[in-house]
Design a protein around this motif. Structure first.
Motif, mmCIF file in Angstrom:
data_model
loop_
_atom_site.group_PDB
_atom_site.id
_atom_site.type_symbol
_atom_site.label_atom_id
_atom_site.label_comp_id
_atom_site.label_asym_id
_atom_site.label_seq_id
_atom_site.Cartn_x
_atom_site.Cartn_y
_atom_site.Cartn_z
ATOM 1 N N SER A 21 0.816 -1.214 0.000
ATOM 2 C CA SER A 21 0.000 0.000 0.000
ATOM 3 C C SER A 21 0.854 1.270 0.000
ATOM 4 O O SER A 21 1.941 1.311 0.581
ATOM 5 N N THR A 22 0.337 2.291 -0.640
ATOM 6 C CA THR A 22 0.996 3.598 -0.671
ATOM 7 C C THR A 22 -0.054 4.683 -0.890
ATOM 8 O O THR A 22 -1.112 4.431 -1.473
ATOM 9 N N VAL A 82 -12.379 -0.241 -3.366
ATOM 10 C CA VAL A 82 -11.730 -0.890 -4.506
ATOM 11 C C VAL A 82 -12.036 -0.068 -5.751
ATOM 12 O O VAL A 82 -13.183 0.363 -5.948
ATOM 13 N N TRP A 83 -11.028 0.181 -6.564
ATOM 14 C CA TRP A 83 -11.220 0.871 -7.848
ATOM 15 C C TRP A 83 -10.453 0.094 -8.904
ATOM 16 O O TRP A 83 -9.304 -0.321 -8.671
ATOM 17 N N GLN A 109 -6.158 -2.932 -10.432
ATOM 18 C CA GLN A 109 -7.038 -2.614 -9.313
ATOM 19 C C GLN A 109 -6.269 -1.966 -8.173
ATOM 20 O O GLN A 109 -5.137 -2.352 -7.860
ATOM 21 N N LEU A 110 -6.926 -0.974 -7.555
ATOM 22 C CA LEU A 110 -6.448 -0.339 -6.336
ATOM 23 C C LEU A 110 -7.419 -0.707 -5.224
ATOM 24 O O LEU A 110 -8.636 -0.602 -5.402
ATOM 25 N N SER A 111 -6.900 -1.129 -4.080
ATOM 26 C CA SER A 111 -7.774 -1.555 -2.989
ATOM 27 C C SER A 111 -7.179 -1.161 -1.653
ATOM 28 O O SER A 111 -5.952 -1.115 -1.493
ATOM 29 N N ASP A 112 -8.046 -0.864 -0.696
ATOM 30 C CA ASP A 112 -7.530 -0.473 0.625
ATOM 31 C C ASP A 112 -7.116 -1.667 1.475
ATOM 32 O O ASP A 112 -6.622 -1.522 2.583
ATOM 33 N N ARG A 113 -7.317 -2.875 0.944
ATOM 34 C CA ARG A 113 -6.842 -4.109 1.577
ATOM 35 C C ARG A 113 -6.215 -4.971 0.484
ATOM 36 O O ARG A 113 -6.654 -4.928 -0.656
ATOM 37 N N PRO A 114 -5.229 -5.787 0.817
ATOM 38 C CA PRO A 114 -4.617 -6.642 -0.213
ATOM 39 C C PRO A 114 -5.627 -7.640 -0.760
ATOM 40 O O PRO A 114 -6.479 -8.149 -0.022
ATOM 41 N N LEU A 115 -5.553 -7.909 -2.063
ATOM 42 C CA LEU A 115 -6.483 -8.833 -2.705
ATOM 43 C C LEU A 115 -5.949 -10.260 -2.727
ATOM 44 O O LEU A 115 -6.640 -11.169 -3.192
ATOM 45 N N VAL A 116 -4.723 -10.462 -2.251
ATOM 46 C CA VAL A 116 -4.186 -11.816 -2.094
ATOM 47 C C VAL A 116 -3.805 -12.000 -0.628
ATOM 48 O O VAL A 116 -3.422 -11.040 0.047
ATOM 49 N N ASP A 117 -3.943 -13.229 -0.141
ATOM 50 C CA ASP A 117 -3.776 -13.441 1.304
ATOM 51 C C ASP A 117 -2.627 -14.366 1.666
ATOM 52 O O ASP A 117 -2.486 -14.749 2.831
ATOM 53 N N TYR A 162 -3.479 2.715 -0.923
ATOM 54 C CA TYR A 162 -3.987 1.656 -1.785
ATOM 55 C C TYR A 162 -2.925 0.618 -2.111
ATOM 56 O O TYR A 162 -1.769 0.946 -2.393
ATOM 57 N N PHE A 163 -3.338 -0.644 -2.088
ATOM 58 C CA PHE A 163 -2.561 -1.741 -2.637
ATOM 59 C C PHE A 163 -2.868 -1.808 -4.133
ATOM 60 O O PHE A 163 -3.994 -1.515 -4.551
ATOM 61 N N THR A 164 -1.891 -2.201 -4.938
ATOM 62 C CA THR A 164 -2.123 -2.321 -6.375
ATOM 63 C C THR A 164 -2.042 -3.789 -6.787
ATOM 64 O O THR A 164 -1.187 -4.539 -6.295
#
Length: 515
Positions: free
Chosen positions: A88-89, A444-445, A463-471, A498-500
């Motif tokens: 995130s940044t 998410v955007w 995608q930009l997301s306020d949480r990581p999309l991979v775990d 945002y995480f990318t």
């Protein structure tokens, strides 16, 4: 023993990510196994293959994938996918631009490009509503999709397609439906007591005992002159009078009907005061004795179906069946009283607002099923009403959307079990909620570029997301997440970190060699 523990620990960890080299080797074998030009290949199409990667390569690859492309029953190619991620940044300048994404896509696909945007907002995260009574246990997300994307992180245009995803858990103390929820909880306690033989009574809401409240109520009815003079008896108002009050009072008006009959008012007193089976039996004995000796001629609704209502109808003709108030019979009678009353509460709102008809509610109102099933159907009715009321009062959706949502919820619960984790979906026009999302940051955007058609369509997504999309990996961040994403309070002006996540796709065609 130590070896078993180690194996168990490994099993709990789940599939472990591979290095990029090992993942590529697996995908290479997958591709070769489908290539018709290989002499030893005569295999049917395999399921898609996805391999977790450890992100140790410079691109930060988290997944590699492959799936077959078929024409008829023949494999004619393979699509290869790569998913790359970054921590995130808040530095917007570090994100790829739309033109850079187009160039990245065109490296793999030279045909025409279709660009689509998407975004997801949490409406309960809006600064406009963070202090309202509707919060916490209610989640209302909205998903936007649109064409003609012009820039990264652009606000969804009003021409977007918007779909609400509503997930609500009953019991939020700040909900305007909390009081009727407590009433429903007491009803459930009675039902559980009948089913298990054990009852955990709620703390009484009244200081007077149940028997004293019942005696006082019977005396009021037997002395109507005193009742008319007693201010406590004048507690009901017509819905029209109450509609001029605040929104919270609107809920009071439909929860507290102005047409409660004798049995319903008795239920209201007893459910706030009984703390034992004996309390219930004693109160019902007082009432039945007053009916039997002609001291009481109460009014009840014509469609009342409880056992006590039937005794009252018999009392009009000076003959009452004998009732043995032993065992679970008193609880059974009280449960019937509550079911009757609460069903009318829900009908009063849904029919009064013209959101449905009695015919559509017949499943929820049936008394032909056993009491446990009646209680469960009432819980379903309460839950769908929580959903509708949230959209009515918080989102202030127009009548046509509320009507459609009600029909959707009513139909869903006719066919499915009670489920507070279910997301009810509703398509709306963005202009209806523009004031709730246009000044907010999306959770998410995303933007998606596609070329080709059908099974040969290939896509590049960002995608930009306020949480990581991979775990399966731990991300580094250049910004404290609790401050960047609003966890530390403030005036809502902080930038969202945002995480990318980027997914690229390549199409490998098999050109059959003819001998």
């Amino acid at each position: 023993m130590h070896e078993d523990e180690a194996n168990l620990s490994q099993a709990e960890l789940g599939p472990q990510p591979l290095t990029i080299m090992k993942a590529r080797q697996l995908l290479s074998w997958y591709t070769i196994s489908h290539n018709p030009n290989m002499a030893s290949v005569d295999n049917p199409a395999l399921h898609p293959l996805w391999v977790r990667c450890d992100m140790s390569d410079p691109a930060g690859t988290s997944w590699l994938g492959a799936e077959t492309v078929c024409t008829g029953d023949k494999v004619t190619g393979v699509k290869l996918y790569s998913v790359t991620c970054k921590g995130s940044t808040v530095n917007r300048g570090s994100f790829l631009t739309l033109d850079q994404l187009k160039q990245e896509h065109k490296k793999r696909h030279s045909s025409s490009v279709v660009i689509k945007g998407s975004a997801k907002y949490n409406l309960f995260g809006s600064t406009l509503v963070e202090n309202t009574v509707i919060e916490s246990k209610k989640i209302v997300m909205v998903d936007f999709k649109w064409c003609h994307v012009e820039s990264i992180l652009e606000t969804p245009p009003l021409s977007s397609t918007a779909t609400l995803a509503i997930k609500i858990a009953s019991g939020d103390m700040r909900s305007p439906m909390f009081e009727i929820y407590r009433e429903l909880e007491f009803l459930q306690i009675l039902a559980d007591g009948l089913r298990t033989g054990e009852t955990e009574w709620m703390e009484p809401l009244e200081t007077s005992s149940a028997i004293n409240l019942t005696k006082a109520y019977l005396e009021e009815l037997q002395n109507p002159i005193k009742t008319l003079q007693d201010p406590a008896a004048k507690t009901t108002e017509t819905p029209k009078e109450k509609r001029t009050e605040s929104k919270t009072s609107i809920f009071d008006s439909f929860m507290e009907r102005g047409d409660l009959d004798f049995v319903e008012q008795l239920w209201c007193r007893m459910r706030k005061s009984v703390t034992s089976y004996q309390d219930i039996a004693d109160c019902l004995k007082l009432v039945i004795d007053a009916l039997r000796y002609g001291d009481l001629k109460p009014w009840i609704h014509r469609d009342s179906s409880s056992s006590l209502s039937k005794l009252i109808l018999q009392s009009y003709h000076q003959q009452i069946d004998h009732v043995s108030l032993t065992g679970h019979i008193p609880v059974h009678m009280l449960l019937e009283m509550g079911l009757d009353k609460m069903r009318k509460d829900y009908i009063n709102y849904l029919i009064g607002e013209e959101l449905t008809t009695l015919n559509h509610l017949s499943y929820y109102l049936s008394t032909e099923v056993d009491l446990q099933e009646q209680v469960m159907r009432l819980r379903k009715l309460h839950h769908l009403l929580e959903v509708v009321v949230t959209c009515s009062q918080f989102l202030e959706l127009p009548y046509d959307r509320l009507f459609f949502l009600t029909q959707s919820c009513v139909q869903y619960y006719k066919l499915h079990p009670y489920d507070e984790d279910h997301e009810f979906k509703l398509q709306i026009k963005p202009v209806l909620i523009s004031h709730l999302y246009q000044k907010e940051h999306p959770e998410v955007w995303g933007v998606e570029m596609s070329s080709g058609h059908g099974p040969r369509e290939v896509k590049t997504s960002f995608q930009l997301s306020d949480r990581p999309l991979v775990d399966h990996v731990i991300f580094e961040t250049d910004y404290p997440n609790e401050t960047a994403n609003g966890g530390g309070g403030g005036d809502g002006e902080e930038e969202t970190a945002y995480f990318t996540t980027m997914m690229c796709c390549s199409l490998v065609n098999f050109h059959t060699t003819h001998n």
